[in-house]
Design an enzyme around this catalytic site. Structure first.
Site, PDB file in Angstrom:
ATOM      1  N   HIS A 209       0.814  -1.222  -0.014  1.00 14.92           N
ATOM      2  CA  HIS A 209      -0.094  -0.028   0.001  1.00 14.92           C
ATOM      3  C   HIS A 209       0.787   1.151  -0.048  1.00 14.92           C
ATOM      4  O   HIS A 209       1.941   1.249   0.699  1.00 14.92           O
ATOM      5  CB  HIS A 209      -0.770   0.029   0.957  1.00 14.92           C
ATOM      6  N   GLU A 262      -5.209   1.664   1.843  1.00 17.26           N
ATOM      7  CA  GLU A 262      -5.273   0.498   2.821  1.00 17.26           C
ATOM      8  C   GLU A 262      -5.672   0.574   4.253  1.00 17.26           C
ATOM      9  O   GLU A 262      -6.337   0.004   4.891  1.00 17.26           O
ATOM     10  CB  GLU A 262      -3.812  -0.137   2.591  1.00 17.26           C
ATOM     11  N   GLU A 263      -4.988   1.780   4.680  1.00 11.00           N
ATOM     12  CA  GLU A 263      -5.314   2.228   6.150  1.00 11.00           C
ATOM     13  C   GLU A 263      -6.598   2.348   6.556  1.00 11.00           C
ATOM     14  O   GLU A 263      -6.839   2.562   7.859  1.00 11.00           O
ATOM     15  CB  GLU A 263      -4.339   3.471   6.346  1.00 11.00           C
ATOM     16  N   ASP A 290       4.258  -5.013   3.255  1.00  6.81           N
ATOM     17  CA  ASP A 290       3.754  -4.137   4.108  1.00  6.81           C
ATOM     18  C   ASP A 290       4.574  -3.942   5.350  1.00  6.81           C
ATOM     19  O   ASP A 290       4.333  -5.028   6.130  1.00  6.81           O
ATOM     20  CB  ASP A 290       2.288  -4.176   4.225  1.00  6.81           C
ATOM     21  N   HIS A 366       1.936   4.512  12.120  1.00 10.49           N
ATOM     22  CA  HIS A 366       0.563   5.182  12.271  1.00 10.49           C
ATOM     23  C   HIS A 366       0.503   6.774  13.169  1.00 10.49           C
ATOM     24  O   HIS A 366      -0.234   7.145  13.813  1.00 10.49           O
ATOM     25  CB  HIS A 366      -0.780   4.623  12.793  1.00 10.49           C
TER      26      HIS A 366
HETATM   27  N1  BES Z   1       0.835  -2.528   8.124  1.00  8.20           N
HETATM   28  C1  BES Z   1      -0.191  -2.534   8.844  1.00  8.20           C
HETATM   29  C2  BES Z   1      -0.647  -3.931   9.274  1.00  8.20           C
HETATM   30  C3  BES Z   1       0.248  -4.455  10.409  1.00  8.20           C
HETATM   31  C4  BES Z   1       0.615  -3.635  11.430  1.00  8.20           C
HETATM   32  C5  BES Z   1       0.918  -5.531  10.361  1.00  8.20           C
HETATM   33  C6  BES Z   1       1.416  -4.060  12.632  1.00  8.20           C
HETATM   34  C7  BES Z   1       1.604  -6.064  11.532  1.00  8.20           C
HETATM   35  C8  BES Z   1       1.724  -5.488  12.542  1.00  8.20           C
HETATM   36  C9  BES Z   1      -1.518  -2.151   7.941  1.00  8.20           C
HETATM   37  O1  BES Z   1      -1.000  -0.753   7.162  1.00  8.20           O
HETATM   38  C10 BES Z   1      -2.532  -1.735   8.655  1.00  8.20           C
HETATM   39  O2  BES Z   1      -2.489  -0.467   9.502  1.00  8.20           O
HETATM   40  N2  BES Z   1      -3.620  -2.503   8.721  1.00  8.20           N
HETATM   41  C11 BES Z   1      -4.736  -2.183   9.687  1.00  8.20           C
HETATM   42  C12 BES Z   1      -5.918  -3.029   8.915  1.00  8.20           C
HETATM   43  C13 BES Z   1      -7.146  -2.394   7.952  1.00  8.20           C
HETATM   44  C14 BES Z   1      -8.025  -3.413   7.793  1.00  8.20           C
HETATM   45  C15 BES Z   1      -7.365  -1.098   8.406  1.00  8.20           C
HETATM   46  C16 BES Z   1      -4.378  -2.689  10.884  1.00  8.20           C
HETATM   47  O3  BES Z   1      -3.451  -3.450  11.189  1.00  8.20           O
HETATM   48  O4  BES Z   1      -5.143  -2.579  11.644  1.00  8.20           O
HETATM   49 ZN    ZN Z   2      -0.737   0.623   8.808  1.00  6.62          ZN
END
Ligand code: BES
Ligand code: ZN
Length: 413
Positions: A209, A262-263, A290, A366
Protein backbone atom coordinates in the site's frame (compact mmCIF):
# COMPACT_ATOMS: atom_id res chain seq x y z
CA UNK A 1 -27.93 5.21 12.91
CA UNK A 2 -28.32 7.56 15.84
CA UNK A 3 -25.17 9.59 15.48
CA UNK A 4 -25.54 11.57 18.68
CA UNK A 5 -25.98 8.34 20.61
CA UNK A 6 -22.91 6.94 18.95
CA UNK A 7 -20.85 10.03 19.71
CA UNK A 8 -21.97 9.94 23.35
CA UNK A 9 -21.13 6.25 23.65
CA UNK A 10 -17.77 6.89 22.11
CA UNK A 11 -17.08 9.84 24.39
CA UNK A 12 -17.77 7.61 27.38
CA UNK A 13 -15.57 4.86 26.03
CA UNK A 14 -12.89 7.23 24.83
CA UNK A 15 -9.38 7.08 26.19
CA UNK A 16 -7.19 10.15 26.58
CA UNK A 17 -5.82 9.44 23.11
CA UNK A 18 -8.88 11.22 21.76
CA UNK A 19 -7.97 14.55 23.30
CA UNK A 20 -6.03 15.96 20.35
CA UNK A 21 -8.30 15.28 17.43
CA UNK A 22 -11.77 14.78 18.87
CA UNK A 23 -14.38 15.42 17.56
CA UNK A 24 -13.25 14.01 14.21
CA UNK A 25 -13.33 16.30 11.18
CA UNK A 26 -16.23 15.61 8.86
CA UNK A 27 -15.38 15.62 5.17
CA UNK A 28 -18.43 16.91 3.29
CA UNK A 29 -17.21 15.34 0.04
CA UNK A 30 -17.12 11.88 1.63
CA UNK A 31 -19.79 9.33 0.63
CA UNK A 32 -22.84 9.05 2.91
CA UNK A 33 -22.05 5.58 4.20
CA UNK A 34 -19.66 2.68 4.14
CA UNK A 35 -20.34 -0.87 5.26
CA UNK A 36 -17.87 -2.47 7.62
CA UNK A 37 -17.51 -6.17 8.34
CA UNK A 38 -16.33 -7.37 11.76
CA UNK A 39 -15.81 -10.93 13.06
CA UNK A 40 -18.73 -11.92 15.30
CA UNK A 41 -16.26 -13.92 17.40
CA UNK A 42 -14.52 -10.63 18.22
CA UNK A 43 -17.82 -8.94 19.09
CA UNK A 44 -18.56 -11.72 21.57
CA UNK A 45 -15.35 -11.12 23.51
CA UNK A 46 -15.33 -9.10 26.77
CA UNK A 47 -13.02 -6.54 25.11
CA UNK A 48 -15.91 -5.64 22.78
CA UNK A 49 -18.03 -4.19 25.62
CA UNK A 50 -19.20 -0.73 24.54
CA UNK A 51 -18.56 -1.47 20.84
CA UNK A 52 -19.39 1.90 19.23
CA UNK A 53 -21.70 0.75 16.41
CA UNK A 54 -25.40 -0.09 16.53
CA UNK A 55 -26.75 -2.86 14.38
CA UNK A 56 -25.56 -4.95 12.67
CA UNK A 57 -27.63 -4.69 9.48
CA UNK A 58 -26.70 -8.29 8.65
CA UNK A 59 -24.95 -11.24 10.33
CA UNK A 60 -23.88 -14.24 8.30
CA UNK A 61 -21.14 -16.84 8.32
CA UNK A 62 -19.58 -15.50 11.52
CA UNK A 63 -19.33 -11.95 10.18
CA UNK A 64 -21.44 -8.91 11.14
CA UNK A 65 -22.09 -6.04 8.69
CA UNK A 66 -22.61 -2.47 10.01
CA UNK A 67 -23.61 0.66 8.10
CA UNK A 68 -21.33 3.49 9.16
CA UNK A 69 -20.71 7.13 8.24
CA UNK A 70 -17.14 7.32 6.86
CA UNK A 71 -16.16 9.99 9.37
CA UNK A 72 -16.92 7.44 12.13
CA UNK A 73 -14.23 5.04 10.87
CA UNK A 74 -11.50 6.72 12.94
CA UNK A 75 -13.60 6.16 16.08
CA UNK A 76 -13.99 2.50 15.21
CA UNK A 77 -10.24 2.26 14.56
CA UNK A 78 -9.49 3.83 17.95
CA UNK A 79 -11.84 1.41 19.69
CA UNK A 80 -10.36 -1.67 17.97
CA UNK A 81 -6.87 -0.42 18.74
CA UNK A 82 -7.58 0.21 22.43
CA UNK A 83 -9.50 -2.99 23.06
CA UNK A 84 -8.07 -5.53 20.63
CA UNK A 85 -4.53 -4.15 20.33
CA UNK A 86 -4.83 -4.01 16.58
CA UNK A 87 -4.81 -0.98 14.36
CA UNK A 88 -8.11 -1.42 12.54
CA UNK A 89 -9.44 -4.95 12.65
CA UNK A 90 -12.37 -4.41 10.36
CA UNK A 91 -12.94 -4.19 6.60
CA UNK A 92 -14.72 -1.25 4.96
CA UNK A 93 -16.78 -1.64 1.78
CA UNK A 94 -18.32 0.93 -0.57
CA UNK A 95 -21.73 -0.76 -0.74
CA UNK A 96 -23.91 -3.27 1.06
CA UNK A 97 -23.49 -5.60 -1.94
CA UNK A 98 -19.70 -5.42 -1.66
CA UNK A 99 -19.93 -6.17 2.07
CA UNK A 100 -22.21 -9.15 1.37
CA UNK A 101 -19.90 -10.48 -1.34
CA UNK A 102 -17.05 -10.47 1.16
CA UNK A 103 -18.99 -12.84 3.43
CA UNK A 104 -18.44 -15.71 1.04
CA UNK A 105 -14.74 -16.17 0.29
CA UNK A 106 -14.29 -17.48 -3.25
CA UNK A 107 -12.65 -20.84 -3.93
CA UNK A 108 -8.96 -20.55 -4.74
CA UNK A 109 -8.57 -20.01 -8.47
CA UNK A 110 -5.71 -20.89 -10.81
CA UNK A 111 -2.30 -21.27 -9.29
CA UNK A 112 1.02 -22.01 -10.91
CA UNK A 113 2.80 -25.28 -10.26
CA UNK A 114 5.43 -23.85 -7.95
CA UNK A 115 8.87 -24.77 -9.24
CA UNK A 116 12.22 -23.26 -8.37
CA UNK A 117 14.22 -23.48 -11.60
CA UNK A 118 15.36 -19.97 -12.51
CA UNK A 119 18.57 -19.88 -10.42
CA UNK A 120 20.79 -19.18 -13.42
CA UNK A 121 18.85 -15.99 -14.18
CA UNK A 122 17.71 -14.94 -10.71
CA UNK A 123 20.82 -15.47 -8.56
CA UNK A 124 22.97 -12.90 -10.43
CA UNK A 125 20.10 -10.41 -10.41
CA UNK A 126 19.42 -10.52 -6.66
CA UNK A 127 23.11 -9.76 -6.10
CA UNK A 128 22.42 -6.34 -7.64
CA UNK A 129 19.92 -5.17 -4.96
CA UNK A 130 21.17 -1.86 -3.50
CA UNK A 131 20.35 -0.54 -0.04
CA UNK A 132 20.86 3.03 -1.28
CA UNK A 133 18.18 2.71 -3.98
CA UNK A 134 15.66 1.34 -1.49
CA UNK A 135 16.53 4.11 0.97
CA UNK A 136 16.00 6.78 -1.71
CA UNK A 137 12.43 5.60 -2.36
CA UNK A 138 11.61 5.42 1.37
CA UNK A 139 12.83 9.02 1.64
CA UNK A 140 10.94 10.13 -1.49
CA UNK A 141 7.66 8.63 -0.30
CA UNK A 142 8.07 9.89 3.29
CA UNK A 143 8.75 13.42 2.07
CA UNK A 144 5.07 13.81 1.17
CA UNK A 145 3.42 15.52 4.16
CA UNK A 146 0.83 12.76 4.36
CA UNK A 147 -0.32 10.02 2.00
CA UNK A 148 -3.79 9.93 3.57
CA UNK A 149 -6.29 8.62 1.00
CA UNK A 150 -8.57 11.67 1.09
CA UNK A 151 -5.82 14.28 1.01
CA UNK A 152 -4.37 16.28 -1.87
CA UNK A 153 -0.85 15.26 -0.83
CA UNK A 154 -2.01 11.63 -0.78
CA UNK A 155 -3.05 11.90 -4.43
CA UNK A 156 0.21 13.73 -5.25
CA UNK A 157 2.17 10.82 -3.74
CA UNK A 158 0.42 8.43 -6.16
CA UNK A 159 1.41 10.65 -9.09
CA UNK A 160 5.00 10.82 -7.81
CA UNK A 161 5.13 7.02 -7.70
CA UNK A 162 3.63 6.78 -11.17
CA UNK A 163 6.49 9.01 -12.35
CA UNK A 164 9.13 6.76 -10.72
CA UNK A 165 7.57 3.57 -12.06
CA UNK A 166 6.96 5.22 -15.45
CA UNK A 167 10.66 5.90 -15.94
CA UNK A 168 11.45 2.26 -15.12
CA UNK A 169 8.68 1.06 -17.46
CA UNK A 170 10.11 3.16 -20.30
CA UNK A 171 13.15 0.86 -20.28
CA UNK A 172 11.08 -2.32 -20.81
CA UNK A 173 9.45 -3.03 -24.20
CA UNK A 174 5.64 -2.81 -23.92
CA UNK A 175 5.65 -1.88 -20.22
CA UNK A 176 3.66 1.00 -18.71
CA UNK A 177 2.86 2.62 -15.35
CA UNK A 178 -0.76 3.74 -14.96
CA UNK A 179 -2.93 5.31 -12.31
CA UNK A 180 -5.89 3.13 -11.24
CA UNK A 181 -8.58 5.60 -10.11
CA UNK A 182 -11.16 4.77 -7.41
CA UNK A 183 -14.56 6.42 -7.68
CA UNK A 184 -15.14 6.82 -3.91
CA UNK A 185 -11.99 8.80 -2.95
CA UNK A 186 -9.28 11.02 -4.33
CA UNK A 187 -6.11 8.90 -4.13
CA UNK A 188 -5.51 6.54 -7.09
CA UNK A 189 -3.64 3.25 -6.93
CA UNK A 190 -0.62 2.81 -9.25
CA UNK A 191 0.07 -0.23 -11.45
CA UNK A 192 3.28 -1.01 -13.35
CA UNK A 193 2.67 -3.70 -15.97
CA UNK A 194 5.36 -5.80 -17.68
CA UNK A 195 3.54 -7.82 -20.36
CA UNK A 196 4.29 -11.54 -20.56
CA UNK A 197 5.88 -12.85 -23.75
CA UNK A 198 4.07 -16.22 -23.87
CA UNK A 199 1.10 -16.22 -21.47
CA UNK A 200 0.26 -12.53 -21.12
CA UNK A 201 -3.20 -13.25 -19.71
CA UNK A 202 -1.68 -14.96 -16.65
CA UNK A 203 -0.70 -12.36 -14.06
CA UNK A 204 1.77 -12.33 -11.16
CA UNK A 205 1.03 -9.47 -8.71
CA UNK A 206 3.56 -7.88 -6.35
CA UNK A 207 1.90 -5.23 -4.18
CA UNK A 208 2.06 -2.93 -1.20
CA UNK A 209 0.00 0.00 0.00
CA UNK A 210 1.12 3.51 -0.85
CA UNK A 211 -1.11 5.41 1.59
CA UNK A 212 -0.26 6.42 5.16
CA UNK A 213 -2.17 7.55 8.23
CA UNK A 214 -1.46 9.27 11.54
CA UNK A 215 -3.67 9.26 14.57
CA UNK A 216 -7.19 8.31 13.63
CA UNK A 217 -7.86 9.74 10.24
CA UNK A 218 -6.82 13.31 10.92
CA UNK A 219 -6.03 14.04 7.28
CA UNK A 220 -4.00 17.14 8.12
CA UNK A 221 -1.50 15.35 10.35
CA UNK A 222 2.08 14.66 9.27
CA UNK A 223 2.16 10.97 8.27
CA UNK A 224 5.60 9.93 6.95
CA UNK A 225 4.70 6.21 6.92
CA UNK A 226 8.35 5.30 6.31
CA UNK A 227 8.02 1.70 7.46
CA UNK A 228 4.24 1.54 6.90
CA UNK A 229 4.50 1.38 3.97
CA UNK A 230 7.08 3.43 2.07
CA UNK A 231 9.35 0.45 2.78
CA UNK A 232 7.12 -1.97 0.86
CA UNK A 233 6.81 0.45 -2.06
CA UNK A 234 10.61 0.83 -2.06
CA UNK A 235 11.06 -2.97 -2.16
CA UNK A 236 8.73 -3.18 -5.18
CA UNK A 237 10.51 -0.29 -6.91
CA UNK A 238 13.93 -1.89 -6.38
CA UNK A 239 12.70 -5.20 -7.83
CA UNK A 240 11.26 -3.36 -10.84
CA UNK A 241 14.57 -1.51 -11.30
CA UNK A 242 16.56 -4.76 -11.25
CA UNK A 243 14.21 -6.41 -13.76
CA UNK A 244 14.17 -3.32 -16.00
CA UNK A 245 17.96 -3.08 -16.10
CA UNK A 246 18.46 -6.84 -16.57
CA UNK A 247 16.87 -7.10 -19.99
CA UNK A 248 15.16 -10.31 -18.77
CA UNK A 249 11.61 -10.74 -20.08
CA UNK A 250 8.90 -12.69 -18.24
CA UNK A 251 6.72 -15.28 -19.95
CA UNK A 252 3.73 -14.31 -17.78
CA UNK A 253 2.62 -10.74 -17.11
CA UNK A 254 4.04 -9.11 -13.97
CA UNK A 255 2.13 -6.28 -12.27
CA UNK A 256 3.58 -4.14 -9.48
CA UNK A 257 0.75 -2.50 -7.52
CA UNK A 258 0.82 0.46 -5.13
CA UNK A 259 -2.58 0.34 -3.43
CA UNK A 260 -4.49 3.42 -2.29
CA UNK A 261 -6.57 3.55 0.90
CA UNK A 262 -5.29 0.44 2.71
CA UNK A 263 -5.24 2.14 6.11
CA UNK A 264 -9.00 2.74 6.02
CA UNK A 265 -10.11 -0.87 5.43
CA UNK A 266 -8.04 -2.27 2.52
CA UNK A 267 -10.26 -0.27 0.20
CA UNK A 268 -7.96 0.20 -2.81
CA UNK A 269 -6.93 -3.45 -3.02
CA UNK A 270 -10.51 -4.64 -2.46
CA UNK A 271 -11.64 -2.49 -5.38
CA UNK A 272 -8.87 -3.87 -7.62
CA UNK A 273 -9.32 -7.52 -6.58
CA UNK A 274 -13.10 -7.25 -7.10
CA UNK A 275 -12.65 -5.74 -10.58
CA UNK A 276 -10.05 -8.38 -11.52
CA UNK A 277 -12.37 -11.16 -10.36
CA UNK A 278 -15.34 -9.64 -12.23
CA UNK A 279 -13.24 -9.36 -15.40
CA UNK A 280 -12.17 -13.01 -15.05
CA UNK A 281 -8.48 -12.08 -14.85
CA UNK A 282 -6.13 -14.97 -14.13
CA UNK A 283 -4.00 -13.85 -11.20
CA UNK A 284 -1.87 -16.91 -10.47
CA UNK A 285 0.03 -15.52 -7.48
CA UNK A 286 0.11 -12.41 -5.29
CA UNK A 287 2.72 -11.26 -2.78
CA UNK A 288 2.20 -8.38 -0.35
CA UNK A 289 4.98 -6.25 1.07
CA UNK A 290 3.73 -4.18 4.02
CA UNK A 291 6.46 -3.11 6.48
CA UNK A 292 9.94 -4.45 5.67
CA UNK A 293 12.43 -2.13 7.31
CA UNK A 294 12.25 -2.53 11.11
CA UNK A 295 14.39 -5.36 12.50
CA UNK A 296 12.32 -6.01 15.64
CA UNK A 297 13.09 -9.76 15.65
CA UNK A 298 16.55 -9.52 14.07
CA UNK A 299 17.43 -10.63 10.53
CA UNK A 300 14.90 -12.62 8.54
CA UNK A 301 11.64 -12.61 6.60
CA UNK A 302 8.45 -13.69 8.35
CA UNK A 303 5.73 -15.23 6.16
CA UNK A 304 2.20 -14.67 7.41
CA UNK A 305 0.16 -17.85 7.99
CA UNK A 306 -3.34 -16.35 8.17
CA UNK A 307 -5.51 -14.86 5.39
CA UNK A 308 -3.00 -16.26 2.89
CA UNK A 309 -2.70 -19.23 0.54
CA UNK A 310 -0.71 -21.96 2.35
CA UNK A 311 0.99 -23.58 -0.69
CA UNK A 312 2.05 -20.22 -2.14
CA UNK A 313 3.33 -19.06 1.24
CA UNK A 314 5.32 -22.27 1.72
CA UNK A 315 6.84 -21.84 -1.75
CA UNK A 316 7.67 -18.20 -0.98
CA UNK A 317 9.45 -19.37 2.18
CA UNK A 318 11.60 -21.58 -0.07
CA UNK A 319 12.39 -18.57 -2.27
CA UNK A 320 13.55 -16.71 0.86
CA UNK A 321 15.95 -19.53 1.70
CA UNK A 322 17.18 -19.86 -1.88
CA UNK A 323 17.62 -16.19 -2.76
CA UNK A 324 17.15 -13.68 0.09
CA UNK A 325 20.23 -14.56 2.16
CA UNK A 326 18.29 -14.58 5.46
CA UNK A 327 16.20 -17.12 7.37
CA UNK A 328 12.54 -17.72 6.58
CA UNK A 329 10.15 -17.81 9.54
CA UNK A 330 6.39 -17.50 10.11
CA UNK A 331 4.05 -15.29 12.11
CA UNK A 332 0.40 -14.23 12.02
CA UNK A 333 -1.64 -11.06 12.41
CA UNK A 334 -4.82 -12.73 13.67
CA UNK A 335 -6.98 -10.62 11.34
CA UNK A 336 -6.89 -9.39 7.73
CA UNK A 337 -4.15 -6.87 8.43
CA UNK A 338 -3.14 -5.89 4.90
CA UNK A 339 -3.95 -6.10 1.18
CA UNK A 340 -3.15 -9.82 0.78
CA UNK A 341 -6.50 -10.39 2.56
CA UNK A 342 -8.37 -8.62 -0.27
CA UNK A 343 -6.96 -11.08 -2.84
CA UNK A 344 -7.49 -14.09 -0.57
CA UNK A 345 -11.15 -13.13 -0.14
CA UNK A 346 -11.62 -13.06 -3.89
CA UNK A 347 -10.10 -16.50 -4.32
CA UNK A 348 -6.67 -15.54 -5.63
CA UNK A 349 -3.60 -17.23 -4.07
CA UNK A 350 -1.77 -14.64 -1.96
CA UNK A 351 1.20 -14.50 0.44
CA UNK A 352 2.61 -11.76 2.66
CA UNK A 353 6.22 -11.19 3.71
CA UNK A 354 6.71 -9.28 6.99
CA UNK A 355 9.61 -7.60 8.83
CA UNK A 356 9.44 -9.50 12.16
CA UNK A 357 7.03 -11.46 14.32
CA UNK A 358 3.73 -9.62 14.70
CA UNK A 359 4.52 -8.79 18.33
CA UNK A 360 7.99 -7.40 17.62
CA UNK A 361 6.88 -5.11 14.79
CA UNK A 362 7.51 -1.37 14.62
CA UNK A 363 5.45 0.45 17.29
CA UNK A 364 5.98 3.87 15.65
CA UNK A 365 3.60 3.17 12.75
CA UNK A 366 0.54 5.38 12.30
CA UNK A 367 2.34 8.31 13.96
CA UNK A 368 4.62 11.15 12.93
CA UNK A 369 7.50 9.07 14.32
CA UNK A 370 7.30 6.46 11.56
CA UNK A 371 10.45 7.80 9.93
CA UNK A 372 13.64 6.36 8.47
CA UNK A 373 15.51 7.77 11.49
CA UNK A 374 13.35 5.61 13.81
CA UNK A 375 14.65 2.61 11.83
CA UNK A 376 18.30 3.60 12.18
CA UNK A 377 18.54 5.78 9.05
CA UNK A 378 19.18 2.91 6.62
CA UNK A 379 17.21 0.46 4.48
CA UNK A 380 19.37 -2.55 5.33
CA UNK A 381 16.55 -4.73 6.66
CA UNK A 382 14.63 -4.31 3.38
CA UNK A 383 17.44 -5.61 1.15
CA UNK A 384 16.46 -9.32 1.46
CA UNK A 385 12.83 -8.37 0.77
CA UNK A 386 13.82 -6.81 -2.58
CA UNK A 387 15.78 -9.98 -3.44
CA UNK A 388 12.65 -11.98 -2.60
CA UNK A 389 10.52 -9.70 -4.79
CA UNK A 390 12.81 -10.28 -7.82
CA UNK A 391 12.77 -14.04 -7.20
CA UNK A 392 8.97 -14.17 -6.70
CA UNK A 393 8.36 -12.22 -9.91
CA UNK A 394 10.67 -14.32 -12.07
CA UNK A 395 10.11 -17.77 -10.55
CA UNK A 396 6.33 -17.38 -10.87
CA UNK A 397 6.30 -15.62 -14.23
CA UNK A 398 9.32 -17.59 -15.51
CA UNK A 399 11.67 -16.03 -18.02
CA UNK A 400 12.23 -16.27 -21.74
CA UNK A 401 15.93 -16.83 -21.28
CA UNK A 402 15.86 -19.79 -18.91
CA UNK A 403 13.73 -22.54 -17.37
CA UNK A 404 10.40 -24.01 -18.41
CA UNK A 405 6.92 -22.66 -17.98
CA UNK A 406 5.28 -24.47 -15.09
CA UNK A 407 1.75 -25.49 -16.03
CA UNK A 408 -1.18 -23.69 -14.47
CA UNK A 409 -3.33 -26.17 -12.58
CA UNK A 410 -6.90 -26.16 -11.25
CA UNK A 411 -8.12 -23.11 -13.16
CA UNK A 412 -11.42 -21.96 -11.62
CA UNK A 413 -11.60 -18.27 -12.49
N1 BES B 1 0.95 -2.41 8.07
C1 BES B 1 -0.26 -2.48 8.81
C2 BES B 1 -0.56 -3.89 9.29
C3 BES B 1 0.30 -4.40 10.41
C4 BES B 1 0.55 -3.62 11.53
C5 BES B 1 0.79 -5.67 10.35
C6 BES B 1 1.35 -4.12 12.56
C7 BES B 1 1.55 -6.20 11.38
C8 BES B 1 1.84 -5.39 12.48
C9 BES B 1 -1.42 -2.03 7.93
O1 BES B 1 -1.11 -0.91 7.16
C10 BES B 1 -2.59 -1.66 8.81
O2 BES B 1 -2.50 -0.75 9.59
N2 BES B 1 -3.67 -2.41 8.67
C11 BES B 1 -4.83 -2.23 9.47
C12 BES B 1 -5.94 -3.09 8.93
C13 BES B 1 -6.97 -2.47 8.11
C14 BES B 1 -8.05 -3.42 7.75
C15 BES B 1 -7.38 -1.07 8.36
C16 BES B 1 -4.58 -2.73 10.89
O3 BES B 1 -3.61 -3.44 11.15
O4 BES B 1 -5.39 -2.45 11.73
ZN1 ZN C 1 -0.73 0.63 8.76
Amino acid sequence: MNTLGLMAAVLLAASSAFADDFPPKIDVAAPAAVWVTVDQADLAKPEAAGFPLKGPVLSEGGIAVFEVRPDMLPILSQFMHDRFKRCGGYLAHGSMDAAKASLRPAAVGPRAAYTLDQQAVVAPLVAGVRESSIRAVIEGMSAHHSRYYQSETGAAASRWLQGEWGSLASRIPGASAALFPHSAWKQPSVILTIPGSELPEEIVVLGGHLDSISGWGNSGARSPGADDNASGIAVLTEAARIIAESGVRPKRTIQFMGYAAEEVGLRGSQDIAAKYAAAGKKVIGVIQFDMSNFAGSGEGIWMLTDHVDAPLSAFTGKLVTAYAGVKAATTKCGYGCSDHASWTKKGFPAAMAFESTFNDSNKAIHSESDTLATMGGAATHSVPFARLAVAFALELAKTSSGGGLAKVVAAKH
